[in-house]
Motif scaffolding. Structure first.
Motif, PDB file in Angstrom:
ATOM      1  N   LEU A 123      10.978  64.490  51.082  1.00  0.00           N
ATOM      2  CA  LEU A 123      10.607  65.679  51.842  1.00  0.00           C
ATOM      3  C   LEU A 123       9.580  65.309  52.909  1.00  0.00           C
ATOM      4  N   ARG A 124       9.398  66.195  53.872  1.00  0.00           N
ATOM      5  CA  ARG A 124       8.477  65.916  54.975  1.00  0.00           C
ATOM      6  C   ARG A 124       7.476  67.062  55.132  1.00  0.00           C
ATOM      7  N   PRO A 125       6.266  66.773  55.585  1.00  0.00           N
ATOM      8  CA  PRO A 125       5.255  67.824  55.743  1.00  0.00           C
ATOM      9  C   PRO A 125       5.695  68.958  56.666  1.00  0.00           C
ATOM     10  N   THR A 126       6.567  68.664  57.621  1.00  0.00           N
ATOM     11  CA  THR A 126       7.023  69.686  58.566  1.00  0.00           C
ATOM     12  C   THR A 126       8.333  70.341  58.136  1.00  0.00           C
ATOM     13  N   GLY A 127       8.836  69.988  56.947  1.00  0.00           N
ATOM     14  CA  GLY A 127      10.107  70.538  56.488  1.00  0.00           C
ATOM     15  C   GLY A 127       9.983  71.986  56.040  1.00  0.00           C
ATOM     16  N   LYS A 128      11.122  72.635  55.879  1.00  0.00           N
ATOM     17  CA  LYS A 128      11.155  74.027  55.419  1.00  0.00           C
ATOM     18  C   LYS A 128      11.817  74.054  54.042  1.00  0.00           C
ATOM     19  N   TYR A 129      11.020  74.395  53.027  1.00  0.00           N
ATOM     20  CA  TYR A 129      11.485  74.346  51.644  1.00  0.00           C
ATOM     21  C   TYR A 129      11.241  75.692  50.966  1.00  0.00           C
ATOM     22  N   LEU A 130      12.330  76.359  50.632  1.00  0.00           N
ATOM     23  CA  LEU A 130      12.308  77.704  50.072  1.00  0.00           C
ATOM     24  C   LEU A 130      12.792  77.647  48.629  1.00  0.00           C
ATOM     25  N   LEU A 131      11.926  78.053  47.698  1.00  0.00           N
ATOM     26  CA  LEU A 131      12.294  78.032  46.287  1.00  0.00           C
ATOM     27  C   LEU A 131      12.088  79.412  45.672  1.00  0.00           C
ATOM     28  N   PHE A 132      13.147  79.919  45.061  1.00  0.00           N
ATOM     29  CA  PHE A 132      13.086  81.188  44.343  1.00  0.00           C
ATOM     30  C   PHE A 132      12.782  80.890  42.880  1.00  0.00           C
ATOM     31  N   CYS A 133      11.870  81.663  42.300  1.00  0.00           N
ATOM     32  CA  CYS A 133      11.473  81.437  40.909  1.00  0.00           C
ATOM     33  C   CYS A 133      11.689  82.699  40.086  1.00  0.00           C
ATOM     34  N   ASN A 134      12.045  82.497  38.824  1.00  0.00           N
ATOM     35  CA  ASN A 134      12.351  83.621  37.957  1.00  0.00           C
ATOM     36  C   ASN A 134      11.119  84.199  37.278  1.00  0.00           C
ATOM     37  N   ASN A 135      10.062  83.399  37.144  1.00  0.00           N
ATOM     38  CA  ASN A 135       8.921  83.859  36.341  1.00  0.00           C
ATOM     39  C   ASN A 135       7.660  84.097  37.169  1.00  0.00           C
ATOM     40  N   ILE A 136       7.850  84.643  38.382  1.00  0.00           N
ATOM     41  CA  ILE A 136       6.700  85.128  39.141  1.00  0.00           C
ATOM     42  C   ILE A 136       6.908  86.619  39.391  1.00  0.00           C
ATOM     43  N   ASP A 137       5.834  87.310  39.702  1.00  0.00           N
ATOM     44  CA  ASP A 137       5.897  88.753  39.931  1.00  0.00           C
ATOM     45  C   ASP A 137       6.947  89.076  40.994  1.00  0.00           C
ATOM     46  N   LEU A 138       7.711  90.135  40.765  1.00  0.00           N
ATOM     47  CA  LEU A 138       8.808  90.482  41.670  1.00  0.00           C
ATOM     48  C   LEU A 138       8.330  90.888  43.064  1.00  0.00           C
ATOM     49  N   LEU A 139       7.045  91.164  43.204  1.00  0.00           N
ATOM     50  CA  LEU A 139       6.498  91.511  44.518  1.00  0.00           C
ATOM     51  C   LEU A 139       5.759  90.336  45.156  1.00  0.00           C
ATOM     52  N   ALA A 140       5.697  89.221  44.455  1.00  0.00           N
ATOM     53  CA  ALA A 140       4.914  88.075  44.930  1.00  0.00           C
ATOM     54  C   ALA A 140       5.652  87.299  46.019  1.00  0.00           C
ATOM     55  N   LYS A 141       4.883  86.811  46.988  1.00  0.00           N
ATOM     56  CA  LYS A 141       5.400  85.929  48.040  1.00  0.00           C
ATOM     57  C   LYS A 141       4.301  84.931  48.352  1.00  0.00           C
ATOM     58  N   TYR A 142       4.567  83.658  48.069  1.00  0.00           N
ATOM     59  CA  TYR A 142       3.524  82.648  48.189  1.00  0.00           C
ATOM     60  C   TYR A 142       3.947  81.501  49.105  1.00  0.00           C
ATOM     61  N   CYS A 143       2.944  80.836  49.671  1.00  0.00           N
ATOM     62  CA  CYS A 143       3.108  79.521  50.279  1.00  0.00           C
ATOM     63  C   CYS A 143       2.249  78.562  49.467  1.00  0.00           C
ATOM     64  N   VAL A 144       2.871  77.574  48.873  1.00  0.00           N
ATOM     65  CA  VAL A 144       2.166  76.651  47.985  1.00  0.00           C
ATOM     66  C   VAL A 144       2.128  75.266  48.613  1.00  0.00           C
ATOM     67  N   ASP A 145       0.928  74.748  48.802  1.00  0.00           N
ATOM     68  CA  ASP A 145       0.759  73.380  49.291  1.00  0.00           C
ATOM     69  C   ASP A 145       0.545  72.461  48.098  1.00  0.00           C
ATOM     70  N   ILE A 146       1.371  71.437  47.998  1.00  0.00           N
ATOM     71  CA  ILE A 146       1.256  70.482  46.905  1.00  0.00           C
ATOM     72  C   ILE A 146       1.706  69.114  47.411  1.00  0.00           C
ATOM     73  N   SER A 147       0.878  68.132  47.202  1.00  0.00           N
ATOM     74  CA  SER A 147       1.172  66.754  47.618  1.00  0.00           C
ATOM     75  C   SER A 147       1.496  66.654  49.105  1.00  0.00           C
ATOM     76  N   GLY A 148       0.805  67.457  49.921  1.00  0.00           N
ATOM     77  CA  GLY A 148       1.016  67.407  51.363  1.00  0.00           C
ATOM     78  C   GLY A 148       2.264  68.119  51.841  1.00  0.00           C
ATOM     79  N   LEU A 149       2.942  68.833  50.948  1.00  0.00           N
ATOM     80  CA  LEU A 149       4.165  69.557  51.287  1.00  0.00           C
ATOM     81  C   LEU A 149       3.942  71.052  51.082  1.00  0.00           C
ATOM     82  N   THR A 150       4.623  71.865  51.869  1.00  0.00           N
ATOM     83  CA  THR A 150       4.499  73.315  51.749  1.00  0.00           C
ATOM     84  C   THR A 150       5.811  73.904  51.261  1.00  0.00           C
ATOM     85  N   PHE A 151       5.720  74.720  50.209  1.00  0.00           N
ATOM     86  CA  PHE A 151       6.891  75.388  49.647  1.00  0.00           C
ATOM     87  C   PHE A 151       6.707  76.899  49.761  1.00  0.00           C
TER      88      PHE A 151
END
Length: 223
Positions: A123-151
């Motif tokens: 993956l690349r720091p400038t990439g676009k990575y969209l992940l849907f999760c089953n166990n987060i609040d149904l109204l939640a929308k996050y940007c998570v930075d981890i290991s220099g990558l944004t999800f």
């Protein structure tokens, strides 16, 4: 009348079987020349709906699952992976070492750490990575930075990555119904690559604290 000498045609050659093949077909992108090569070699690309060149030159597409953790195998017995990035939508360009855009589903937000361990180097720091999760609040929308990558992390319950991504991109399914599978993937992921999210930024550790219990997929299923 049409002047055949002026028609722009791909050169045609003969195959060993005597069937014609165009230069375009001969030079179609193969997975070995893309950032998906290692994952394919490791047997991580599973349940493919599409695993082939797309409609754009030099591009290879994949729709399926990416195995993140394998079960211990006994002898020659093949077992399904413990968990995957499911319903993956991704495209890669020939000769490029990283994946520019990817969407998928994680049954638990906690698997995001394994995602970076398993495919983070692709993956690349400038990439676009969209992940849907089953166990987060149904109204939640996050940007998570981890290991220099944004999800981009969004909720998903009783839906699909394909449907949710189309909705997020405001793409009407009628706009792409005449395209083949590869063409649809190109269209949707080209849109996702341009998507700009302004969701709440959180750390991976904050996400772990906020996530809900993992749902049992077999619960309420008929016996």
């Amino acid at each position: 009348m049409c002047n055949l000498q002026e028609v722009d045609r791909a050169p045609i050659h003969a195959t060993a079987e005597g069937l014609p093949v165009t230069t375009i077909e001969k030079t179609a992108t193969t997975i070995e020349k893309t950032a998906l090569a290692r994952l394919d070699h490791e047997g991580r690309l599973l349940n493919a709906v599409l695993k082939a060149p797309t409609t754009k030159p030099g591009r290879f597409g994949f729709r399926g699952d990416i195995a993140l953790k394998f079960q211990t195998q006994v002898a020659d017995e093949k077992r399904p992976p413990d968990f995957c990035i499911e319903q993956v939508l991704t495209i890669v360009e020939e000769g490029e070492p990283t994946i520019p855009v990817l969407a998928g589903y994680l049954h638990s937000f906690a698997y995001l750490g394994v995602v970076t361990d398993t495919i983070g180097d692709l993956l690349r720091p400038t990439g676009k990575y969209l992940l849907f999760c089953n166990n987060i609040d149904l109204l939640a929308k996050y940007c998570v930075d981890i290991s220099g990558l944004t999800f981009i992390i969004l909720p998903c319950d009783e839906s699909t990555v394909w449907k949710e991504t189309l909705d997020l991109m405001s793409i009407d399914k009628n706009d792409i119904k005449k395209l083949d599978t590869a063409g649809k993937l190109d269209y949707v992921l080209d849109a996702l690559a341009k998507f700009e999210a302004s969701y709440e930024p959180i750390t991976f550790e904050q996400g772990l604290a906020l996530m809900q219990p993992v749902k049992n997929r077999n619960e309420n299923r008929p016996v």
